[in-house]
Design an enzyme around this catalytic site. Sequence first.
Site, PDB file in Angstrom:
ATOM      1  N   LYS A  21       1.194  -1.047   0.010  1.00 33.88           N
ATOM      2  CA  LYS A  21       0.153   0.309   0.303  1.00 33.88           C
ATOM      3  C   LYS A  21       0.828   1.410   0.009  1.00 33.88           C
ATOM      4  O   LYS A  21       0.613   2.256  -0.660  1.00 33.88           O
ATOM      5  CB  LYS A  21      -0.797  -0.091   1.228  1.00 33.88           C
ATOM      6  CG  LYS A  21      -2.038   1.623   0.974  1.00 33.88           C
ATOM      7  CD  LYS A  21      -2.574   0.724   2.297  1.00 33.88           C
ATOM      8  CE  LYS A  21      -1.443   2.185   3.612  1.00 33.88           C
ATOM      9  NZ  LYS A  21      -2.560   2.956   4.631  1.00 33.88           N
ATOM     10  N   ASN A  22       1.898   1.393   1.051  1.00 28.30           N
ATOM     11  CA  ASN A  22       2.478   2.756   0.933  1.00 28.30           C
ATOM     12  C   ASN A  22       4.245   2.865  -0.138  1.00 28.30           C
ATOM     13  O   ASN A  22       4.445   3.651  -0.517  1.00 28.30           O
ATOM     14  CB  ASN A  22       3.627   2.640   2.464  1.00 28.30           C
ATOM     15  CG  ASN A  22       2.500   3.045   3.450  1.00 28.30           C
ATOM     16  OD1 ASN A  22       1.721   3.333   3.337  1.00 28.30           O
ATOM     17  ND2 ASN A  22       2.872   1.778   4.773  1.00 28.30           N
ATOM     18  N   CYS A  25      -5.798   7.236   9.908  1.00 26.14           N
ATOM     19  CA  CYS A  25      -5.453   7.192  11.024  1.00 26.14           C
ATOM     20  C   CYS A  25      -5.227   8.210  11.864  1.00 26.14           C
ATOM     21  O   CYS A  25      -4.890   9.053  12.269  1.00 26.14           O
ATOM     22  CB  CYS A  25      -4.959   6.107  11.176  1.00 26.14           C
ATOM     23  SG  CYS A  25      -5.321   4.085  10.984  1.00 26.14           S
ATOM     24  N   ARG A  71       0.561  14.509  12.768  1.00 22.63           N
ATOM     25  CA  ARG A  71       1.309  14.319  11.773  1.00 22.63           C
ATOM     26  C   ARG A  71       1.600  15.426  10.625  1.00 22.63           C
ATOM     27  O   ARG A  71       0.963  15.870  10.370  1.00 22.63           O
ATOM     28  CB  ARG A  71       0.815  12.940  11.022  1.00 22.63           C
ATOM     29  CG  ARG A  71       1.113  11.608  11.910  1.00 22.63           C
ATOM     30  CD  ARG A  71       0.985  10.487  11.353  1.00 22.63           C
ATOM     31  NE  ARG A  71      -0.247  10.653  10.533  1.00 22.63           N
ATOM     32  CZ  ARG A  71      -0.757   8.803   9.920  1.00 22.63           C
ATOM     33  NH1 ARG A  71      -0.093   7.736   9.672  1.00 22.63           N
ATOM     34  NH2 ARG A  71      -1.977   9.341   9.626  1.00 22.63           N
ATOM     35  N   ASP A 118       4.443   0.189  12.434  1.00 18.29           N
ATOM     36  CA  ASP A 118       3.972   0.315  12.074  1.00 18.29           C
ATOM     37  C   ASP A 118       3.509  -1.536  12.200  1.00 18.29           C
ATOM     38  O   ASP A 118       2.708  -2.138  12.042  1.00 18.29           O
ATOM     39  CB  ASP A 118       3.531   0.033  10.263  1.00 18.29           C
ATOM     40  CG  ASP A 118       3.271   1.320   9.988  1.00 18.29           C
ATOM     41  OD1 ASP A 118       2.737   2.180  10.799  1.00 18.29           O
ATOM     42  OD2 ASP A 118       2.904   1.838   8.659  1.00 18.29           O
ATOM     43  N   ARG A 134      -7.939  -0.069   5.370  1.00 16.80           N
ATOM     44  CA  ARG A 134      -7.252   0.587   4.627  1.00 16.80           C
ATOM     45  C   ARG A 134      -6.004   0.589   4.414  1.00 16.80           C
ATOM     46  O   ARG A 134      -5.284   0.602   3.213  1.00 16.80           O
ATOM     47  CB  ARG A 134      -6.800   1.462   5.402  1.00 16.80           C
ATOM     48  CG  ARG A 134      -8.311   2.516   5.633  1.00 16.80           C
ATOM     49  CD  ARG A 134      -8.300   3.954   6.230  1.00 16.80           C
ATOM     50  NE  ARG A 134      -6.988   4.284   6.048  1.00 16.80           N
ATOM     51  CZ  ARG A 134      -5.970   4.549   6.747  1.00 16.80           C
ATOM     52  NH1 ARG A 134      -5.437   4.172   8.180  1.00 16.80           N
ATOM     53  NH2 ARG A 134      -4.265   5.134   6.117  1.00 16.80           N
TER      54      ARG A 134
END
Length: 427
Positions: A22-23, A116, A121, A305, A397
Site C-alpha cells: 500500500k505504502n 488514522c 503528523r 507500523d 485500509r
Amino acid sequence: MDKLVIEGGKPLSGTIRIHGAKNAALPILAAAILADGTVKLDNVPQLLDIEVMLNILRRLGCRAVQDGYTVTMDSAGAHSAHVPEDLMRQMRSSIFLMGPLLARFKEVHIYQPGGCAIGERKIDLHLRGLQALGAELEQCGNRITCRAEQLEGAEIHLDFPSVGATENIMMAAVLAKGTTVITNTAREPEIVDLQRFLNRMGANITGAGSDTIIVTGVKQLRGCQYEIIPDRIVAGTLMIAAAATRGAVTLTNAHAEHLTALIHILRRAGVQIATSDGIINVTSIGRPKAVERTVTSPYPAFPTDLQSQLMVLLSLADGVSVMKETVFEGRFRHVDELSRMGADIRVDLSSAFVRGVQSLYGATVEATDLRAGAALVIAGLAAQGRTILEQVHHIDRGYDRIEHIFSRLGAKIDRYTPVPKLDFANG
C-alpha cells in the site's frame, strides 16, 4: 459497520503470497499523473485506501481502472489541481498529490489530510520542501494553495527523515529546472520503489535507500508498465501471527531484506525463521521469550507500523518486555483493547511495559486504527475462545480482506455485515 468473528487457539499453517505494498502503491499512483501516456501498474492491492486514491484521480479528470491487481491509468484528461476535501479527509496519503500536481499544473489546492488517529503528523516538511523549490504558499482555514510558475532545483535538508516529505519533494523535483539535492531523507524500500518507477518513466533520480537523494530535472515523463513491491508490513504481520499462534507459515513474494529488524527481534523471542529468494519460513514451537527492549524508529530500524502487532506476541512471552514508541505519540491506543483480552501491559509516556501472560481470552474489542486492528486480529487468533472485532473498516485500509488472508492459513475467521433495519412505520 462490519465485524470480524474469530475463533482462537488454532496454530496457523500453510503458504500464502504477500500482496503489493500500500505504502508503495499510493505515491506511485500519485506520480502517474506526471506521465505523458498510459501507466499500467501490476501487484496493486485491493484496499480501501487504494480505492480512495483512484477516486481522487478520477475526480481530477484521470482515467483510472483497477482490474484485479492491475491498475491502468491515463492522465491525459486531467483538468484540475484541486483535490476534493471530502476525499482528502478519508486518507492522509492524499497529501502525495501535492508534488506531482504542482509540477504538472503549476498550482495545487489541498486540505489538511485525514487518516488514522495515531498522533500528530504535521505536513510542515512537505510544505517547506516545496517552498525551497520555489512554490508560494497560501493558507485559508483548512485549505492550502501552492503555486509555482517554474520549479527550480534546490538543496533541501529534512529536519526529520519523513517518508511522505521525501517522496513529495522527489515527485515535485522531477520536472524542476536544474538539480535538487535532498539530505536526511527517509530510506524506506517504498522510496526506492518510487525512484525506480519515476526513472522507468524517464526521470533522473539517484540515491534512494540512502540519506541523500539527487534529482536532476527532465522536461517530460512517459507512460510505462511497473510492478509494485510486496508489502513488508503485511508480511511482518503474518510472521508475528504465525509466532503468536505457535504455527508454521511460509510467505512467498516476500523480501526478507526489508524485514531485517523484525527478523532479528523474532529470533531473540525464540521464533525459527529461514529465508531464501522471495520466501520466508516462520516456525514457532512453545512459548516465546521476552525481548528486553524494542524501540521504533525510521527504517532500517524496527517499524512503528509493526509495534502493536509485536506487542501481542510479547504479551504472551515468558518475562517482561519493554517497547518504546518514538515515531507517533498516539500509537498505544490498542493497549486498552488488549487488556480486555487479559494482557498485562502498563504504559508510561512513550514506553509500554509488557508482562507476558500464559493465555489471552476472547472478548469484544474495537480497532482504533489500521495497525491496532491487525494486532487485535492476531490477538483473537492466539486467544482462547471467541473474539468479536468491531470497526473493521480501519483494517481494510491496509489489508486485502484480512479474513481471507488468515482463512487460507487455517484460521476460523469470518466477516459479518449488519443488515440495515427497515423502518416500516415511516414507509
